[in-house]
Design an enzyme around this catalytic site. Structure first.
Site, short mmCIF file in Angstrom:
data_model
loop_
_atom_site.label_atom_id
_atom_site.label_comp_id
_atom_site.label_asym_id
_atom_site.label_seq_id
_atom_site.Cartn_x
_atom_site.Cartn_y
_atom_site.Cartn_z
CB ILE A 37 39.51 30.82 -47.23
CG1 ILE A 37 40.35 32.22 -46.87
CG2 ILE A 37 39.98 29.71 -46.40
CD1 ILE A 37 40.65 33.17 -45.82
CE1 TYR A 144 31.89 29.41 -32.93
CE2 TYR A 144 30.34 28.04 -31.28
CZ TYR A 144 30.85 28.76 -32.62
OH TYR A 144 29.91 27.77 -33.48
C1 AKB Z 1 32.00 24.57 -30.76
O1 AKB Z 1 31.96 23.11 -29.65
O2 AKB Z 1 32.91 25.63 -31.08
C2 AKB Z 1 31.00 24.14 -32.01
C3 AKB Z 1 29.80 24.44 -31.50
C4 AKB Z 1 29.29 24.10 -29.88
O3 AKB Z 1 28.93 25.59 -32.26
N1 AKB Z 1 30.86 22.56 -32.07
#
Ligand code: AKB
Length: 314
Positions: A37, A144
């Site tokens: 991007i 995440y």
């Molecule tokens: C993070 O720390 O967010 C990444 C992962 C472990 O996916 N490195």
């Protein structure tokens, strides 16, 4: 002229950048289209084609695929764990809409094979701490982790219902010298090397005894290329494969680095990333990856330390 090409989305990222270089070594510069991007300001990927693409924009990706006759896409654009906590909806949007774009492009017949990275972040406090099996309780507590766990299910759904050939690995923390990570919980294990070679003290945002699964970049690239070269029928996991190499704590990596820099010093100042790390496992069982496509890591903590210091000192 008609040769099929590879497109990498998020090619300027921590893994995207060395992955682009590696794929160009293997397949040739012109057959690997790098995209991100943002502009390649530091000229890291100038040995082959580079395009500006927003991975959340279906049309931009489709235009590039058609222009270059792309048949394989590596979707490396993502918001990592620490940044995702600060921007939950942005993280969900980037991590999931980019994936759905690529899955839909494959469903529509524009892409043949997809690589999409998942993460140990799919695991949560109810997952066993040690030697986590391929199939286990997965109740992630980070934004995440939630996005990656949902993404895994989407991958399996598109594979099962539409025959999409999407392949995925649950990366542990990746230690690389080529480019800095951005916004992850395992980033400390890269930053620590930069401080050590500059002769500066290190302030660690995790506690001394926080053990996490980690991997040297060469092993991560090897695993990625191996799973992408595997015959589809050998792949028994279409969510994402557990992948393991080593596990260590900040204290252990500090001691390993100190054998090169005896005056190196560390202080521990845990912040909000500590609770993310505490929700993740200590170690992973990657039996299925070893069985299905012959995965075997090469780098232990000593070898990783040596390789990082040698590269960063240059
Ligand atoms: C993070 O720390 O967010 C990444 C992962 C472990 O996916 N490195």
């Amino acid at each position: 002229m008609n040769q099929k090409k590879i497109l990498i989305l998020g090619a300027l990222g921590q893994i995207g950048s060395p992955l682009t270089q590696k794929l160009r070594q293997i397949y040739g510069n012109e057959l690997v289209i790098a995209s991100d991007i943002k502009h390649d300001k530091n000229n890291r990927l100038t040995d082959g084609p580079f395009e500006l693409i927003d991975a959340t924009n279906y049309q931009q990706i489709l235009n590039s695929i058609k222009r270059h006759n792309v048949d394989t896409v590596y979707l490396m654009a993502a918001m990592l764990s620490a940044t995702s906590e600060k921007h939950p909806e942005k993280a969900w949007n980037l991590n999931l809409s980019s994936l759905l774009n690529i899955l839909n492009l494959a469903k529509a017949g524009y892409v043949k094979t997809i690589f999409w990275p998942s993460s140990i972040a799919v695991f949560g406090p109810t997952t066993p701490k040690e030697n986590v099996p391929q199939q286990t309780l997965m109740e992630p507590t980070s934004v995440y982790g939630i996005s990656k766990a949902a993404g895994e299910d989407w991958c399996a759904y598109y594979h099962n219902n539409f025959g999409v050939d999407v392949r995925s690995l649950r990366y542990p923390g990746i230690i690389s010298w080529q480019s800095l990570p951005g916004g992850g919980t395992t980033d400390y294990a890269v930053d620590i090397f930069h401080k050590a070679v500059k002769g500066q003290p290190f302030s660690c945002f995790l506690e001394a005894r926080t053990k996490l699964p980690m991997m040297y970049i060469d092993d991560a690239l090897e695993a990625t290329i191996k799973i992408m070269n595997c015959a589809p029928k050998k792949l028994t996991v279409r969510t994402s494969y557990n992948l393991s190499a080593i596990s260590f704590t900040p204290e252990e990596i500090f001691n390993s680095i100190r054998s090169y820099y005896p005056l190196f010093s560390i202080e521990y100042h845990p912040d909000f990333r500590q609770s993310i790390a505490d929700s993740w496992p200590n170690s992973i069982n990657d039996f299925q990856a070893r069985k299905d496509w012959g995965w075997e890591p090469k780098f232990n903590l000593q070898e990783l330390t040596k390789a990082m210091i040698e590269h960063l000192k240059l």
